[in-house]
Design a protein around this motif. Structure first.
Motif, PDB file in Angstrom:
ATOM      1  N   ALA A  94       0.965  -1.080  -0.058  1.00 55.46           N
ATOM      2  CA  ALA A  94      -0.058  -0.021   0.119  1.00 55.46           C
ATOM      3  C   ALA A  94       0.961   1.181  -0.077  1.00 55.46           C
ATOM      4  CB  ALA A  94      -0.920   0.098   1.291  1.00 55.46           C
ATOM      5  N   THR A  95       0.136   2.374  -0.288  1.00 59.16           N
ATOM      6  CA  THR A  95       1.009   3.635  -0.326  1.00 59.16           C
ATOM      7  C   THR A  95       0.193   4.463   0.745  1.00 59.16           C
ATOM      8  OG1 THR A  95       0.944   3.616  -2.798  1.00 59.16           O
ATOM      9  CG2 THR A  95       1.187   5.741  -1.789  1.00 59.16           C
ATOM     10  N   VAL A  96       1.150   5.190   1.690  1.00 59.00           N
ATOM     11  CA  VAL A  96       0.743   5.948   2.623  1.00 59.00           C
ATOM     12  C   VAL A  96       0.382   7.283   2.384  1.00 59.00           C
ATOM     13  CG1 VAL A  96       1.586   7.246   4.896  1.00 59.00           C
ATOM     14  CG2 VAL A  96       2.370   4.985   4.178  1.00 59.00           C
ATOM     15  N   ARG A  97      -1.162   7.485   2.516  1.00 56.93           N
ATOM     16  CA  ARG A  97      -1.674   8.830   2.149  1.00 56.93           C
ATOM     17  C   ARG A  97      -1.633   9.769   3.400  1.00 56.93           C
ATOM     18  NH1 ARG A  97      -7.532   8.663  -0.125  1.00 56.93           N
ATOM     19  NH2 ARG A  97      -7.025  10.820  -0.618  1.00 56.93           N
ATOM     20  N   ASP A  98      -1.758   9.571   4.626  1.00 55.83           N
ATOM     21  CA  ASP A  98      -1.883  10.628   5.455  1.00 55.83           C
ATOM     22  C   ASP A  98      -1.181   9.799   6.860  1.00 55.83           C
ATOM     23  OD1 ASP A  98      -2.122  12.802   6.705  1.00 55.83           O
ATOM     24  OD2 ASP A  98      -4.214  12.521   7.268  1.00 55.83           O
ATOM     25  N   VAL A  99      -0.710  10.670   7.870  1.00 55.21           N
ATOM     26  CA  VAL A  99      -0.084  10.225   8.862  1.00 55.21           C
ATOM     27  C   VAL A  99      -0.499  11.058  10.010  1.00 55.21           C
ATOM     28  CG1 VAL A  99       2.171   9.680  10.311  1.00 55.21           C
ATOM     29  CG2 VAL A  99       2.113   9.387   7.790  1.00 55.21           C
ATOM     30  N   ASN A 100      -1.032  10.611  11.102  1.00 59.27           N
ATOM     31  CA  ASN A 100      -1.692  11.286  12.090  1.00 59.27           C
ATOM     32  C   ASN A 100      -1.136  10.957  13.576  1.00 59.27           C
ATOM     33  OD1 ASN A 100      -3.290  13.182  13.739  1.00 59.27           O
ATOM     34  ND2 ASN A 100      -4.954  11.668  13.872  1.00 59.27           N
ATOM     35  N   PHE A 101      -0.469  11.834  14.147  1.00 63.24           N
ATOM     36  CA  PHE A 101       0.552  11.368  15.435  1.00 63.24           C
ATOM     37  C   PHE A 101      -0.415  11.570  16.753  1.00 63.24           C
ATOM     38  CE2 PHE A 101       3.401  12.878  12.201  1.00 63.24           C
ATOM     39  CZ  PHE A 101       4.169  11.829  11.987  1.00 63.24           C
ATOM     40  N   THR A 102      -0.529  10.351  17.438  1.00 68.32           N
ATOM     41  CA  THR A 102      -1.205  10.593  18.564  1.00 68.32           C
ATOM     42  C   THR A 102      -0.349  10.224  19.773  1.00 68.32           C
ATOM     43  OG1 THR A 102      -2.161   8.271  18.588  1.00 68.32           O
ATOM     44  CG2 THR A 102      -3.572   9.853  17.370  1.00 68.32           C
ATOM     45  N   ASN A 103      -0.897  10.324  20.878  1.00 70.59           N
ATOM     46  CA  ASN A 103      -0.057  10.129  22.268  1.00 70.59           C
ATOM     47  C   ASN A 103       0.265   8.530  22.240  1.00 70.59           C
ATOM     48  OD1 ASN A 103      -0.349   9.216  25.468  1.00 70.59           O
ATOM     49  ND2 ASN A 103       0.803  10.872  24.961  1.00 70.59           N
ATOM     50  N   ASN A 126      -8.431   1.675  -5.533  1.00 69.40           N
ATOM     51  CA  ASN A 126      -7.979   1.821  -4.262  1.00 69.40           C
ATOM     52  C   ASN A 126      -8.842   2.110  -3.154  1.00 69.40           C
ATOM     53  OD1 ASN A 126      -5.774   1.152  -5.494  1.00 69.40           O
ATOM     54  ND2 ASN A 126      -4.604   3.081  -5.188  1.00 69.40           N
ATOM     55  N   ILE A 127      -8.716   1.423  -1.983  1.00 69.16           N
ATOM     56  CA  ILE A 127      -9.596   1.722  -0.806  1.00 69.16           C
ATOM     57  C   ILE A 127      -8.662   2.423   0.156  1.00 69.16           C
ATOM     58  CG2 ILE A 127     -11.362   0.187  -1.538  1.00 69.16           C
ATOM     59  CD1 ILE A 127     -10.372  -1.587   0.786  1.00 69.16           C
ATOM     60  N   ASN A 128      -9.237   3.007   1.147  1.00 66.25           N
ATOM     61  CA  ASN A 128      -8.465   3.515   2.315  1.00 66.25           C
ATOM     62  C   ASN A 128      -8.663   2.789   3.753  1.00 66.25           C
ATOM     63  OD1 ASN A 128      -7.408   5.887   0.821  1.00 66.25           O
ATOM     64  ND2 ASN A 128      -9.165   7.133   1.023  1.00 66.25           N
ATOM     65  N   ILE A 129      -7.531   2.456   4.126  1.00 63.82           N
ATOM     66  CA  ILE A 129      -7.645   1.699   5.491  1.00 63.82           C
ATOM     67  C   ILE A 129      -6.919   2.271   6.445  1.00 63.82           C
ATOM     68  CG2 ILE A 129      -7.242  -0.463   6.552  1.00 63.82           C
ATOM     69  CD1 ILE A 129      -9.240  -0.849   4.452  1.00 63.82           C
ATOM     70  N   ASN A 144       5.187   7.088   1.181  1.00 61.48           N
ATOM     71  CA  ASN A 144       6.039   6.025   1.278  1.00 61.48           C
ATOM     72  C   ASN A 144       5.118   4.652   0.672  1.00 61.48           C
ATOM     73  OD1 ASN A 144       7.776   6.533   4.481  1.00 61.48           O
ATOM     74  ND2 ASN A 144       8.185   7.388   2.370  1.00 61.48           N
ATOM     75  N   THR A 145       5.860   3.617   0.331  1.00 57.71           N
ATOM     76  CA  THR A 145       5.209   2.391  -0.066  1.00 57.71           C
ATOM     77  C   THR A 145       5.424   1.420   1.291  1.00 57.71           C
ATOM     78  OG1 THR A 145       5.469   2.608  -2.313  1.00 57.71           O
ATOM     79  CG2 THR A 145       4.822   0.459  -1.422  1.00 57.71           C
ATOM     80  N   ILE A 146       4.481   0.955   1.680  1.00 54.83           N
ATOM     81  CA  ILE A 146       4.725  -0.097   2.835  1.00 54.83           C
ATOM     82  C   ILE A 146       4.011  -1.457   2.643  1.00 54.83           C
ATOM     83  CG2 ILE A 146       2.311   0.818   3.975  1.00 54.83           C
ATOM     84  CD1 ILE A 146       3.773   0.515   6.739  1.00 54.83           C
ATOM     85  N   SER A 147       4.599  -2.594   3.000  1.00 55.05           N
ATOM     86  CA  SER A 147       4.250  -3.605   2.643  1.00 55.05           C
ATOM     87  C   SER A 147       4.262  -4.573   4.031  1.00 55.05           C
ATOM     88  CB  SER A 147       4.911  -4.411   1.528  1.00 55.05           C
ATOM     89  OG  SER A 147       6.442  -4.493   1.774  1.00 55.05           O
ATOM     90  N   GLY A 148       3.381  -5.638   3.958  1.00 58.34           N
ATOM     91  CA  GLY A 148       3.468  -6.356   5.338  1.00 58.34           C
ATOM     92  C   GLY A 148       2.013  -7.152   5.575  1.00 58.34           C
TER      93      GLY A 148
END
Length: 651
Positions: A94-103, A126-129, A144-148
């Motif tokens: 997948a491709t990272v669309r957004d990053v939200n930092f929490t505590n 494509n769908i968002n997870i 970034n591209t992320i796989s796992g």
């Protein structure tokens, strides 16, 4: 009376956004999707026929229908794909669309090809997870591209009539599912996202919250303290932040342009200062995530700037109403969110209270006293107007919120906010001196808030309020704000806005006071049920991963503090008998108990209701077998939780 009605015409426009919102809210609150075709065509056809009539009630009907059909059309145009069920660990790329930092973790929004997850989903799309990552040393960047291996869940629907519907929230956020990684690998790529760049440079929770607009960054224990003293809103970028930043930028550029004679000889310095301040707010809006509250505040600031340039009234209810309509047209679902309701409740209340207040010249002492008066009344009015929505969304009353706002907001306004803004700029160049000062002042403010929150009865938990109660309260407040005052000699007519307000709110209080708490709860699939035993909830199982949030929701609905461990109701091999004063119920959660007992309980005249984990129907059971998610009240009334909307499960 005729004079009074004529006097109301000047305020008719102010009712427009609320009638639209009521129409949209009615659509979003339905249990099943209405079967209307061509909604936009129907709406405009109705409008073309009836809008030529000047009757205010006919026009109100048109606006209500327009709000209803506009929300319906918007919903179907979005058409967010949804996964059909939960999936075990599957390989994704997948491709990272957004990053939200929490505590507690980092929430990452992934764009995943649908064919990697479910063949029933629309293909070649494509769908968002949204996934949670707790490995702080291995956080991906946008692009970034992320796989796992990823475990995916479909979003949970509501568990009580007025409860938070995560599936609906996710649908309008464009999120098809949630999940977590078993393991993953990041393929590095260049990070060009400004928000992430600033986050990585500043390394500050205050910057993340007050500048970048990340949610849930402040530790939960601190967040509870801020909410208990009524200043939790400072962690959601809204009018408070936009007003401060806009004012600072305007003052800075105004002084700058005043020092340039070439400009001031040709145009007033305030015009270029306003333009520069507006571009600063645009940048702030973009890096803060463009939440509903932030967008509302930005639109209000824009309207104020335009009014200033045109020489019109700056702060007015009409500007607030116009901002309301613009946000509604941009996304009608906004009217259902807490941020939208709280921000507009506060702004309408403040504009109403300070409307037509005459300017009085004061001496130095008088200015100080006047500032104290303005601060006190602003906090009081905002607290009163937002209280119904705090109760509706969070089920508690912050008793000392007025004290908290009076003491703590000036610290945020004149110390923490400016220091964080300036400190963030310096942190980009690796100078953290100013941010460290802001952190020390924050710790001081937190210690004050902690002392206030430790006072007796700082938070009073109360049961959820129904939609009927909330609507009556809203109508009462609207009557108070929007009904124009009259100079009629008749005392009743002269004060009719206060009379209607108190009547509507009093009726809401009476209905709320007579609300009963359910004695029995069940999820849609009846996998998890709860029994009310002496005011405390007991469950058929202590854990349920599929219905993880049901426990929290039901505890909250029962006005009960969540215990450390969920208590189980005593059942005999999946066969539960629950007896109340007015009715008796049998719950059967496995095939064996149903096979051995269904005929007996159907014929047992003392059993009123039967709930099973299997979809069984029997004409000989006298309608005892219940389906769908449901709540049963002491008098035997059944409220069904029907989740058959586009955002629940399309299959």
């Amino acid at each position: 009376m005729k004079e009074f009605l004529e006097n109301q015409y000047k305020n008719l426009f102010l009712w427009t956004p609320f009638v639209l919102a009521f129409g949209a809210a009615f659509y979003f609150s339905l249990g099943s999707e209405p079967d209307f075709r061509f909604p936009i065509l129907i709406t405009f056809l109705i409008g073309a026929i009836i809008y030529k009539y000047k009757n205010v009630f006919v026009r109100s009907l048109f606006l209500f229908l327009f709000g209803f059909f506009y929300a319906m059309s918007f919903t179907h145009i979005i058409n967010t794909p949804q996964i059909n069920d939960s999936f075990g660990f599957i390989d994704i790329n997948a491709t990272v669309r957004d990053v939200n930092f929490t505590n507690e973790s980092t929430r990452v929004l992934l764009s995943v090809p649908s064919n990697q997850i479910d063949k029933e989903l629309p293909q070649n799309k494509n769908i968002n997870i949204r996934v949670s990552i707790k490995d702080t040393a291995n956080i991906p960047n946008i692009g970034n591209t992320i796989s796992g291996k990823l475990h995916i869940f479909h979003p949970s629907a509501r568990y009580v009539p007025n409860g938070f519907d995560f599936a609906r929230w996710a649908y309008f956020k464009g999120i098809s599912g949630t999940g977590f990684f078993q393991d993953y690998e990041i393929i590095k790529s260049e990070n060009r996202n400004v928000r992430t760049f600033i986050h990585n440079k500043a390394k500050s929770e205050l910057t993340d919250s007050l500048v970048l607009g990340y949610k849930n960054v402040i530790p939960e224990i601190e967040s509870k303290i801020w909410k208990s003293v009524g200043v939790g809103h400072v962690w959601s970028i809204s009018g408070f932040h936009m007003t401060l930043l806009g004012g600072w930028l305007f003052a800075l550029f105004y002084l700058l342009f005043r020092a340039i004679p070439y400009i001031t000889k040709r145009i007033p310095a305030k015009y270029p200062a306003i333009l520069c301040a507006w571009f600063g707010l645009v940048f702030y809006l973009l890096i803060s995530g463009i939440s509903v509250a932030t967008l509302r505040a930005f639109l209000m600031a824009t309207l104020i700037f335009i009014a200033t340039i045109l020489g019109r009234g700056v702060l007015s209810l009409r500007n607030a109403a116009l901002a309301f309509i613009l946000i509604f047209l941009f996304n009608p679902y906004s009217v259902m969110t807490a941020g939208f309701q709280l921000s507009f409740a506060a702004i309408f209340g403040l504009l109403w209270f300070f409307d037509n207040k005459q300017y009085i010249k004061h001496n130095f002492i008088g200015k100080i006293l006047h500032y104290i008066y303005l601060s006190f009344m602003s906090a009081l009015v905002a607290t009163i107007f937002t209280l119904p929505f705090i109760i509706a969304h969070f089920s508690y009353i912050p008793i000392y919120s007025l004290i908290g706002n009076i003491i703590l907001l000036p610290i945020f306004s004149f110390a923490i906010m400016p220091l964080v803004m300036i400190g963030t700029l310096f942190a980009i160049f690796r100078n953290y001196f100013i941010l460290n000062i802001a952190n020390k002042i924050y710790d001081f403010a937190l210690s004050i808030a902690e002392h206030i929150s430790n006072l007796p009865y700082a938070n009073i938990n109360i049961p959820d309020i129904s939609n009927t109660v909330l609507i009556l309260i809203i109508i009462g407040l609207l009557c108070l704000i929007l009904i124009a005052k009259s100079d009629a000699k008749n005392l009743f007519i002269k004060n009719i806005n206060y009379v209607l307000c108190m009547t509507s709110i009093s009726l809401a209080i009476v209905i709320y006071a007579n609300q009963e708490r359910p004695l029995f709860y069940a999820t849609t699939d009846h996998e998890l049920v709860a029994f009310n035993v002496n005011g405390k909830l007991e469950f058929n199982k202590a854990r349920a991963s599929k219905h993880y949030f049901a426990f929290d929701t039901w505890y909250k609905f029962n006005n009960e503090e969540k215990p450390f461990k969920n208590k189980r109701y005593k059942c005999d091999h999946g066969f539960c008998v629950y007896k109340t004063k007015n009715w008796n119920l049998v719950y059967m959660q496995n095939f064996t108990s149903i096979l051995n007992n269904l005929e007996n309980v159907c014929n047992d005249k003392t059993i009123d209701y039967i709930v099973t984990t299997f979809g069984i129907k029997s004409p000989n059971c006298h309608g005892k077998i219940l389906d769908n998610g449901l709540l049963i009240y002491p008098n035997g009334k059944i409220t069904k939780i029907i989740n058959q909307r586009p955002w629940h499960n399309p299959h």
